[in-house]
Design an enzyme around this catalytic site. Structure first.
Site, PDB file in Angstrom:
ATOM      1  N   GLY A 259      16.968  56.934 120.244  1.00  0.00           N
ATOM      2  CA  GLY A 259      17.428  56.258 121.523  1.00  0.00           C
ATOM      3  C   GLY A 259      16.553  57.286 122.616  1.00  0.00           C
ATOM      4  O   GLY A 259      16.672  57.010 123.816  1.00  0.00           O
TER       5      GLY A 259
ATOM      6  N   CYS B  71      22.634  23.788 117.750  1.00  0.00           N
ATOM      7  CA  CYS B  71      21.213  23.481 118.209  1.00  0.00           C
ATOM      8  C   CYS B  71      20.953  21.985 118.177  1.00  0.00           C
ATOM      9  O   CYS B  71      21.382  21.244 116.985  1.00  0.00           O
ATOM     10  CB  CYS B  71      20.252  24.215 117.125  1.00  0.00           C
ATOM     11  SG  CYS B  71      18.578  23.805 117.223  1.00  0.00           S
TER      12      CYS B  71
ATOM     13  N   CYS C  22      18.641  21.636 114.546  1.00  0.00           N
ATOM     14  CA  CYS C  22      19.016  21.957 113.127  1.00  0.00           C
ATOM     15  C   CYS C  22      20.414  22.150 113.114  1.00  0.00           C
ATOM     16  O   CYS C  22      20.835  22.507 111.928  1.00  0.00           O
ATOM     17  CB  CYS C  22      18.356  23.417 112.830  1.00  0.00           C
ATOM     18  SG  CYS C  22      19.104  24.623 113.378  1.00  0.00           S
TER      19      CYS C  22
ATOM     20  N   CYS D 201      17.261  26.361 118.986  1.00  0.00           N
ATOM     21  CA  CYS D 201      17.215  27.717 118.618  1.00  0.00           C
ATOM     22  C   CYS D 201      15.802  28.329 119.337  1.00  0.00           C
ATOM     23  O   CYS D 201      14.958  27.614 119.447  1.00  0.00           O
ATOM     24  CB  CYS D 201      16.718  27.644 117.064  1.00  0.00           C
ATOM     25  SG  CYS D 201      18.304  27.019 116.071  1.00  0.00           S
TER      26      CYS D 201
ATOM     27  N   CYS E  37      15.024  27.876 112.966  1.00  0.00           N
ATOM     28  CA  CYS E  37      15.225  26.354 113.373  1.00  0.00           C
ATOM     29  C   CYS E  37      14.310  25.568 112.201  1.00  0.00           C
ATOM     30  O   CYS E  37      15.001  24.729 111.830  1.00  0.00           O
ATOM     31  CB  CYS E  37      14.762  26.120 114.661  1.00  0.00           C
ATOM     32  SG  CYS E  37      15.560  24.594 115.430  1.00  0.00           S
TER      33      CYS E  37
HETATM   34 ZN   LIG Z   1      17.718  25.194 115.367  1.00  0.00          ZN
END
Ligand SMILES: [Zn+2]
Lengths: 285, 196
Positions: free
Chosen positions: A31, A240, A243, A265, A271
């Site tokens: 970090g 989505c 999909c 997506c 996807c």
């Molecule tokens: Zn998708």
């Protein structure tokens, strides 16, 4: 074959050594932003020259590289970076998350959980999470050294009083192993929970601001929040359209000139793999 | 100039150093794991793995401290020819190399500053026996816990207590390396009680 007019992965050996040393220190201090002497790359800064330099220092000819831009493999930016490393490092490239050994990304973490054989390299525009509070580098460096993160919390809390919730939805700040506050790059906060405890190595490169930082695998990453307003990894509340996934981060896209829209997506590989497996959303042809 | 000085570098530096760095990267990212790295044939007493780490990470920008037996003419000449790294004492080095007992005390090395904790030395501990019983490691890079052969416990606990300051370690032996960043918490292995 690599193009012999270039050094391996474009950068000269001394530059790669300098970047490699910075990466090792970054891993040792998760970090913390390690300064490095960023080089001019044959692409504009907005194209992720920091990520490109980190990838150049990490790649071997045995790697298979995937490059995504907001989750997509086929944008001009992603295609040109992929072509750049095909030519200069002779690496294979892929669009499939599961086939990649190194993934360079702008603004997303792939949906498919990454493994301990993978390295995720982020392109970072502004590495300093305290920059909007304090423009002076000398001051933010001091704040990190003293763990002076109170102002950061105040700003997040102001967000809540103004909006009823924390409105920051990208580049949502995280705390690493209880020590450094870090900017995860402009990923949607939906992706924040994937940062912690990830099996893959995560490296972050900021070219213009000349910073490299890192998260080793299985590092503790906590999104800053408050007891009365816990962190929420939000996304659009739809499946989505292509999909039917309900667990992926979605982009809203306009599909015709009459303002019709659908949610798909943002991770195009995820996807496509789901569609290939037979999943079908309501907007699929 | 001795033939030994000219030999033993990488034949294909760009590709061999890329592979060696990958080993170092994985080692530093995953404390307790052991990797093979190769391509260098440094003069004695350096191990091939230690030589490989030096070729991969050192150059004119990195002062190197040669500790104990590593501080010999053959190593000095080899390092100068292949890396150009200036030699220095422990207090100003970016890298130090030698056997554990020759590298001590750890208080001699730069551990970084609170604003720049990265400005700290990396110690390459050569002659590591990776088969020795392991200390228990926890922290970034480790799922749950890992074990690793360490030449001591308290020295590494004290180093971890300095975090985010501190030293980082690369252990080399033969053609193998492992690493221990300052972020790792160390405990002694559970002692085996002998029952008679
Ligand atoms: Zn998708």
């Amino acid at each position: 074959m690599t193009d012999q007019a270039y050094n391996f992965a474009y950068l000269d050996e001394q530059t790669k050594r300098m970047i490699r040393r910075a990466i090792l220190k970054g891993l040792a201090i998760p970090g913390y932003q390690v300064p490095f002497a960023s080089r001019e790359m044959p692409m504009p800064y907005g194209w992720g020259t920091g990520g490109v330099q980190v990838s150049a220092a990490v790649l071997t000819p045995d790697d298979t590289l995937k490059v995504i831009d907001q989750g997509a493999d086929d944008t001009t930016n992603a295609v040109s970076i992929r072509t750049f490393f095909e030519r200069t490092a002779g690496v294979k490239t892929t669009t499939r998350t599961t086939d990649a050994s190194v993934i360079q990304t702008r603004h997303r973490i792939p949906e498919e959980p990454l493994t301990d054989n993978q390295i995720l390299v982020y392109q970072v525009p502004i590495p300093e999470p305290l920059r909007f509070l304090e423009p002076r580098e000398s001051e933010t460096r001091k704040m990190h050294s003293l763990e002076e993160y109170g102002l950061m919390h105040v700003k997040l809390y102001e967000d809540i009083s103004r909006h009823g919730h924390i409105a920051t939805s990208y580049a949502y700040p995280v705390k690493i192993e209880g020590r450094y506050v870090m900017d995860p790059s402009p990923i949607p906060k939906f992706d924040n929970p994937k940062l912690g405890d990830m099996a893959a190595i995560q490296l972050f490169g900021a070219g213009r601001e000349q910073r490299i930082y890192a998260l080793p695998p299985y590092t503790q990453v906590v999104s800053l929040d408050f007891e009365d307003h816990p962190f929420e990894a939000s996304k659009a509340d739809h499946p989505c359209g292509l999909c039917d996934a309900t667990d992926s981060y979605l982009d809203e896209v306009i599909i015709d000139d009459t303002g019709g829209r659908m949610f798909v997506c943002s991770d195009t590989d995820y996807c496509a793999a789901r569609q290939a497996a037979g999943f079908k959303g309501k907007d699929a042809a | 100039m001795q033939a030994e000085t000219l030999a033993g570098g990488f034949d294909t530096p760009a590709v061999q150093s890329a592979h060696a760095f990958r080993g170092l990267l994985e080692a530093m990212a995953r404390p307790g794991t052991v990797r093979q790295i190769g391509g260098a044939a440094p003069p004695r007493p350096l191990s091939p793995a230690a030589g490989c780490a030096l070729l991969t990470l050192c150059d004119t920008d990195t002062p190197v401290y040669l500790a104990g037996g590593a501080d010999c003419d053959a190593v000095r000449a080899w390092l100068a020819f292949h890396t150009g790294a200036p030699l220095t004492g422990p207090s100003h080095c970016a890298f130090a190399i030698g056997r554990w007992e020759d590298l001590l005390p750890l208080s001699a090395y730069p551990t970084g500053t609170s604003e720049y904790p990265d400005r700290s030395a990396t110690l390459i501990v050569d002659g590591t026996d990776f088969a020795k019983p392991g200390a228990v490691l926890r922290g970034p890079g480790i799922s749950g816990q890992a074990t690793m052969a360490l030449p001591g416990i308290k020295a590494f606990q004290d180093n971890n207590a300095l975090f985010p300051l501190g030293l980082d370690f690369i252990f080399a032996g033969g053609s193998r390396i492992a690493a221990l960043p300052r972020s790792t918490k160390i405990t002694a292995p559970a002692t085996v009680t002998e029952v008679f």
